[in-house]
Motif scaffolding. Structure first.
Motif, PDB file in Angstrom:
ATOM      1  N   ALA A  55       0.821  -1.204   0.000  1.00 20.03           N
ATOM      2  CA  ALA A  55       0.000   0.000   0.000  1.00 20.03           C
ATOM      3  C   ALA A  55       0.864   1.267   0.000  1.00 20.03           C
ATOM      4  CB  ALA A  55      -0.932  -0.012   1.205  1.00 20.03           C
ATOM      5  N   LEU A  56       1.954   1.248   0.745  1.00 21.86           N
ATOM      6  CA  LEU A  56       2.830   2.415   0.781  1.00 21.86           C
ATOM      7  C   LEU A  56       3.530   2.604  -0.562  1.00 21.86           C
ATOM      8  CD1 LEU A  56       3.673   4.682   2.666  1.00 21.86           C
ATOM      9  CD2 LEU A  56       5.598   3.270   3.388  1.00 21.86           C
ATOM     10  N   TRP A  57       3.955   1.502  -1.189  1.00 27.37           N
ATOM     11  CA  TRP A  57       4.540   1.591  -2.535  1.00 27.37           C
ATOM     12  C   TRP A  57       3.542   2.221  -3.505  1.00 27.37           C
ATOM     13  CZ3 TRP A  57       2.384  -1.060  -6.724  1.00 27.37           C
ATOM     14  CH2 TRP A  57       3.034  -0.847  -7.935  1.00 27.37           C
ATOM     15  N   TRP A  58       2.276   1.809  -3.431  1.00 29.49           N
ATOM     16  CA  TRP A  58       1.257   2.319  -4.337  1.00 29.49           C
ATOM     17  C   TRP A  58       1.031   3.818  -4.109  1.00 29.49           C
ATOM     18  CZ3 TRP A  58      -0.401   2.062  -8.798  1.00 29.49           C
ATOM     19  CH2 TRP A  58      -1.667   2.438  -9.205  1.00 29.49           C
ATOM     20  N   LEU A  59       1.038   4.265  -2.868  1.00 35.00           N
ATOM     21  CA  LEU A  59       0.915   5.696  -2.570  1.00 35.00           C
ATOM     22  C   LEU A  59       2.064   6.466  -3.209  1.00 35.00           C
ATOM     23  CD1 LEU A  59      -0.349   8.094  -0.936  1.00 35.00           C
ATOM     24  CD2 LEU A  59       1.258   7.483   0.872  1.00 35.00           C
ATOM     25  N   PHE A  60       3.291   5.999  -3.018  1.00 34.51           N
ATOM     26  CA  PHE A  60       4.463   6.667  -3.579  1.00 34.51           C
ATOM     27  C   PHE A  60       4.432   6.625  -5.108  1.00 34.51           C
ATOM     28  CE2 PHE A  60       5.863   7.072   0.598  1.00 34.51           C
ATOM     29  CZ  PHE A  60       7.098   7.709   0.669  1.00 34.51           C
ATOM     30  N   GLN A  61       3.994   5.527  -5.676  1.00 32.78           N
ATOM     31  CA  GLN A  61       3.910   5.380  -7.125  1.00 32.78           C
ATOM     32  C   GLN A  61       2.921   6.388  -7.715  1.00 32.78           C
ATOM     33  OE1 GLN A  61       5.830   3.263  -8.707  1.00 32.78           O
ATOM     34  NE2 GLN A  61       5.000   3.514 -10.746  1.00 32.78           N
ATOM     35  N   ARG A  62       1.747   6.495  -7.106  1.00 27.80           N
ATOM     36  CA  ARG A  62       0.717   7.414  -7.607  1.00 27.80           C
ATOM     37  C   ARG A  62       1.155   8.871  -7.516  1.00 27.80           C
ATOM     38  NH1 ARG A  62      -4.116   6.917  -4.303  1.00 27.80           N
ATOM     39  NH2 ARG A  62      -2.668   6.090  -2.782  1.00 27.80           N
ATOM     40  N   ARG A  63       1.918   9.202  -6.507  1.00 30.45           N
ATOM     41  CA  ARG A  63       2.343  10.586  -6.319  1.00 30.45           C
ATOM     42  C   ARG A  63       3.666  10.915  -7.014  1.00 30.45           C
ATOM     43  NH1 ARG A  63       0.159  12.518  -0.519  1.00 30.45           N
ATOM     44  NH2 ARG A  63      -1.965  11.804  -0.858  1.00 30.45           N
ATOM     45  N   GLY A  64       4.318   9.912  -7.578  1.00 32.86           N
ATOM     46  CA  GLY A  64       5.572  10.139  -8.287  1.00 32.86           C
ATOM     47  C   GLY A  64       6.755  10.391  -7.362  1.00 32.86           C
ATOM     48  N   TRP A  65       6.694   9.879  -6.142  1.00 38.49           N
ATOM     49  CA  TRP A  65       7.756  10.072  -5.171  1.00 38.49           C
ATOM     50  C   TRP A  65       8.801   8.972  -5.299  1.00 38.49           C
ATOM     51  CZ3 TRP A  65       4.099  10.779  -0.387  1.00 38.49           C
ATOM     52  CH2 TRP A  65       3.480  12.031  -0.456  1.00 38.49           C
ATOM     53  N   ASP A  66      10.013   9.292  -4.911  1.00 39.15           N
ATOM     54  CA  ASP A  66      11.115   8.328  -4.930  1.00 39.15           C
ATOM     55  C   ASP A  66      10.901   7.308  -3.816  1.00 39.15           C
ATOM     56  OD1 ASP A  66      13.523   6.957  -4.937  1.00 39.15           O
ATOM     57  OD2 ASP A  66      14.756   8.754  -5.009  1.00 39.15           O
ATOM     58  N   GLY A  67      10.911   6.017  -4.163  1.00 40.55           N
ATOM     59  CA  GLY A  67      10.656   4.960  -3.200  1.00 40.55           C
ATOM     60  C   GLY A  67      11.898   4.351  -2.584  1.00 40.55           C
ATOM     61  N   THR A  68      13.056   5.014  -2.726  1.00 40.14           N
ATOM     62  CA  THR A  68      14.273   4.532  -2.078  1.00 40.14           C
ATOM     63  C   THR A  68      14.077   4.606  -0.570  1.00 40.14           C
ATOM     64  OG1 THR A  68      15.572   5.382  -3.928  1.00 40.14           O
ATOM     65  CG2 THR A  68      16.765   4.856  -1.903  1.00 40.14           C
ATOM     66  N   LEU A  69      14.380   3.525   0.143  1.00 41.31           N
ATOM     67  CA  LEU A  69      14.089   3.459   1.579  1.00 41.31           C
ATOM     68  C   LEU A  69      14.730   4.589   2.378  1.00 41.31           C
ATOM     69  CD1 LEU A  69      14.095  -0.361   2.309  1.00 41.31           C
ATOM     70  CD2 LEU A  69      12.147   1.184   2.117  1.00 41.31           C
ATOM     71  N   GLY A  70      15.904   5.025   1.973  1.00 41.39           N
ATOM     72  CA  GLY A  70      16.555   6.120   2.682  1.00 41.39           C
ATOM     73  C   GLY A  70      15.809   7.440   2.567  1.00 41.39           C
ATOM     74  N   LEU A  71      14.942   7.569   1.553  1.00 37.16           N
ATOM     75  CA  LEU A  71      14.197   8.806   1.323  1.00 37.16           C
ATOM     76  C   LEU A  71      12.740   8.729   1.770  1.00 37.16           C
ATOM     77  CD1 LEU A  71      15.549   9.583  -2.258  1.00 37.16           C
ATOM     78  CD2 LEU A  71      16.372  10.476  -0.077  1.00 37.16           C
ATOM     79  N   VAL A  72      12.243   7.542   2.034  1.00 37.02           N
ATOM     80  CA  VAL A  72      10.831   7.362   2.378  1.00 37.02           C
ATOM     81  C   VAL A  72      10.460   8.142   3.633  1.00 37.02           C
ATOM     82  CG1 VAL A  72       9.130   5.663   3.180  1.00 37.02           C
ATOM     83  CG2 VAL A  72      10.561   5.170   1.207  1.00 37.02           C
ATOM     84  N   GLY A  73      11.287   8.100   4.650  1.00 38.75           N
ATOM     85  CA  GLY A  73      11.000   8.792   5.901  1.00 38.75           C
ATOM     86  C   GLY A  73      10.862  10.294   5.760  1.00 38.75           C
ATOM     87  N   ARG A  74      11.440  10.871   4.716  1.00 40.05           N
ATOM     88  CA  ARG A  74      11.341  12.318   4.492  1.00 40.05           C
ATOM     89  C   ARG A  74       9.959  12.734   4.009  1.00 40.05           C
ATOM     90  NH1 ARG A  74      17.059  13.298   1.359  1.00 40.05           N
ATOM     91  NH2 ARG A  74      18.374  12.483   3.037  1.00 40.05           N
ATOM     92  N   ARG A  75       9.182  11.772   3.496  1.00 39.28           N
ATOM     93  CA  ARG A  75       7.828  12.053   3.011  1.00 39.28           C
ATOM     94  C   ARG A  75       6.766  11.790   4.073  1.00 39.28           C
ATOM     95  NH1 ARG A  75       7.263  14.921  -1.689  1.00 39.28           N
ATOM     96  NH2 ARG A  75       8.895  14.290  -3.126  1.00 39.28           N
ATOM     97  N   LEU A  76       7.141  11.165   5.179  1.00 41.03           N
ATOM     98  CA  LEU A  76       6.182  10.777   6.204  1.00 41.03           C
ATOM     99  C   LEU A  76       6.426  11.568   7.484  1.00 41.03           C
ATOM    100  CD1 LEU A  76       6.536   6.938   5.651  1.00 41.03           C
ATOM    101  CD2 LEU A  76       4.808   8.449   4.683  1.00 41.03           C
ATOM    102  N   CYS A  77       5.390  11.691   8.312  1.00 38.89           N
ATOM    103  CA  CYS A  77       5.563  12.343   9.606  1.00 38.89           C
ATOM    104  C   CYS A  77       4.649  11.686  10.632  1.00 38.89           C
ATOM    105  CB  CYS A  77       5.305  13.845   9.523  1.00 38.89           C
ATOM    106  SG  CYS A  77       3.632  14.297   9.115  1.00 38.89           S
ATOM    107  N   CYS A  78       4.960  11.879  11.886  1.00 37.53           N
ATOM    108  CA  CYS A  78       4.203  11.290  12.993  1.00 37.53           C
ATOM    109  C   CYS A  78       2.842  11.991  13.091  1.00 37.53           C
ATOM    110  CB  CYS A  78       4.983  11.458  14.297  1.00 37.53           C
ATOM    111  SG  CYS A  78       4.068  10.910  15.750  1.00 37.53           S
ATOM    112  N   SER A  79       1.768  11.197  13.055  1.00 40.14           N
ATOM    113  CA  SER A  79       0.421  11.780  13.118  1.00 40.14           C
ATOM    114  C   SER A  79       0.124  12.359  14.502  1.00 40.14           C
ATOM    115  CB  SER A  79      -0.625  10.739  12.741  1.00 40.14           C
ATOM    116  OG  SER A  79      -0.545   9.622  13.600  1.00 40.14           O
ATOM    117  N   ALA A  80       0.661  11.747  15.549  1.00 37.61           N
ATOM    118  CA  ALA A  80       0.428  12.252  16.905  1.00 37.61           C
ATOM    119  C   ALA A  80       1.104  13.614  17.097  1.00 37.61           C
ATOM    120  CB  ALA A  80       0.933  11.255  17.934  1.00 37.61           C
ATOM    121  N   CYS A  81       2.334  13.745  16.634  1.00 39.38           N
ATOM    122  CA  CYS A  81       3.044  15.025  16.751  1.00 39.38           C
ATOM    123  C   CYS A  81       2.432  16.081  15.826  1.00 39.38           C
ATOM    124  CB  CYS A  81       4.527  14.847  16.435  1.00 39.38           C
ATOM    125  SG  CYS A  81       5.434  13.947  17.705  1.00 39.38           S
ATOM    126  N   ARG A  82       1.982  15.660  14.639  1.00 39.06           N
ATOM    127  CA  ARG A  82       1.378  16.605  13.699  1.00 39.06           C
ATOM    128  C   ARG A  82       0.100  17.189  14.288  1.00 39.06           C
ATOM    129  NH1 ARG A  82       0.179  13.988   8.390  1.00 39.06           N
ATOM    130  NH2 ARG A  82      -1.614  13.241   9.551  1.00 39.06           N
TER     131      ARG A  82
END
Length: 121
Positions: A55-82
């Motif tokens: 599911a996460l791959w599909w989200l990144f694929q649809r949005r055209g984001w780089d799916g390299t694991l080292g970069l994935v965390g830069r697109r995500l954030c903690c929902s509790a802190c947000r």
């Protein structure tokens, strides 16, 4: 019975962050193909969310984001802190735990079959 954790038969590594022949998983696509999950842990509040790599791959694929694991965390954030008005980037770990929280949408069958077919060829 005498095998230690992280060792598989034939010397190949069997950890969750490696594929069946011992190669390290490097992209969301590889994690999805090997049916892994991604454990996201907030370094500030400790909130944990486990996401299905497909599911996460599909989200990144649809949005055209780089799916390299080292970069994935830069697109995500903690929902509790947000919710508290802060943006915190989670630590990422590959695993096989069941997903938690609301499920993300999966790709349709034809899209998934194209990915699997491309990987096998």
């Amino acid at each position: 019975m005498g095998e230690r954790a992280g060792e598989g038969s034939g010397g190949a590594r069997s950890g969750a962050d490696h594929d069946h022949i011992g190669r390290r998983l490097r992209t969301l696509e590889e994690c999805a193909l090997h049916k892994r999950t991604l454990r996201l842990t907030c370094p500030a509040c400790g909130h944990v969310r486990v996401l299905d790599a497909v599911a996460l791959w599909w989200l990144f694929q649809r949005r055209g984001w780089d799916g390299t694991l080292g970069l994935v965390g830069r697109r995500l954030c903690c929902s509790a802190c947000r919710a508290a008005g802060q943006v915190r980037r989670p630590r990422l770990a590959i695993g096989r735990d069941p997903p938690t929280g609301a499920a993300l949408p999966y790709p349709d069958a034809a899209t998934w079959k194209r990915l699997v077919s491309r990987y096998r060829s």
